[in-house]
Design a protein around this motif. Structure first.
Motif, PDB file in Angstrom:
ATOM      1  N   LEU A 198      69.254 -61.643 -14.508  1.00 14.90           N
ATOM      2  CA  LEU A 198      70.174 -62.539 -13.791  1.00 14.90           C
ATOM      3  C   LEU A 198      71.575 -62.497 -14.387  1.00 14.90           C
ATOM      4  CD1 LEU A 198      68.171 -65.780 -12.949  1.00 14.90           C
ATOM      5  CD2 LEU A 198      69.138 -64.124 -11.357  1.00 14.90           C
ATOM      6  N   ALA A 199      71.656 -62.482 -15.708  1.00 14.96           N
ATOM      7  CA  ALA A 199      72.962 -62.440 -16.368  1.00 14.96           C
ATOM      8  C   ALA A 199      73.706 -61.147 -16.011  1.00 14.96           C
ATOM      9  CB  ALA A 199      72.792 -62.571 -17.876  1.00 14.96           C
ATOM     10  N   CYS A 200      73.006 -60.030 -16.001  1.00 19.62           N
ATOM     11  CA  CYS A 200      73.633 -58.756 -15.666  1.00 19.62           C
ATOM     12  C   CYS A 200      74.039 -58.695 -14.196  1.00 19.62           C
ATOM     13  CB  CYS A 200      72.706 -57.598 -16.009  1.00 19.62           C
ATOM     14  SG  CYS A 200      72.500 -57.382 -17.781  1.00 19.62           S
ATOM     15  N   LEU A 201      73.236 -59.276 -13.331  1.00 17.73           N
ATOM     16  CA  LEU A 201      73.566 -59.279 -11.904  1.00 17.73           C
ATOM     17  C   LEU A 201      74.770 -60.165 -11.595  1.00 17.73           C
ATOM     18  CD1 LEU A 201      70.039 -59.348 -10.220  1.00 17.73           C
ATOM     19  CD2 LEU A 201      71.643 -57.427 -10.354  1.00 17.73           C
ATOM     20  N   ARG A 202      75.126 -61.059 -12.523  1.00 13.64           N
ATOM     21  CA  ARG A 202      76.310 -61.902 -12.315  1.00 13.64           C
ATOM     22  C   ARG A 202      77.563 -61.041 -12.263  1.00 13.64           C
ATOM     23  NH1 ARG A 202      77.289 -65.736 -16.873  1.00 13.64           N
ATOM     24  NH2 ARG A 202      75.331 -66.615 -16.179  1.00 13.64           N
TER      25      ARG A 202
END
Length: 109
Positions: A30-34
């Motif tokens: 999720l953090a990377c997809l931000r």
């Protein structure tokens, strides 16, 4: 004076989201997809579709089946959406659900 219509609320499964977020790999995804332009800049296809599952696999350095299970859990919780383009599946964060979840948690805690 015109009566304003109520703002539609999203159906957010808080327990499913907590369960999905309990795993550090899912939080990392999720953090990377931000910021996909930062973390997945090497993706050949446009990021407007989302990030290709294969790029997420490579980033996590885990097997395809393991990452697929993590993505399925995130999707089941409503935290990501997927879109099939040809033979590839692309994933994006579901920002409205994430924002609704954060608002609920902020009110409850």
């Amino acid at each position: 004076m015109k009566k304003s219509e109520p703002t539609p609320t999203l159906d957010v499964d808080v327990d499913a989201i907590y369960k999905a977020l309990a795993n550090p790999v899912r939080r990392e995804i999720l953090a990377c997809l931000r910021e996909p332009k930062v973390h997945f800049a090497d993706q050949e296809l446009p990021l407007e579709h989302g990030v290709c599952a294969g790029r997420i696999d490579a980033h996590c350095e885990l097997s395809q089946s393991t990452v697929s299970a993590h993505l399925a859990a995130l999707q089941k919780a409503g935290l990501v959406t997927s879109k099939r383009v040809g033979q590839w599946v692309f994933f994006k964060r579901n920002e409205p659900v994430i924002e609704a979840f954060l608002a609920l948690v902020s009110k409850q805690l």
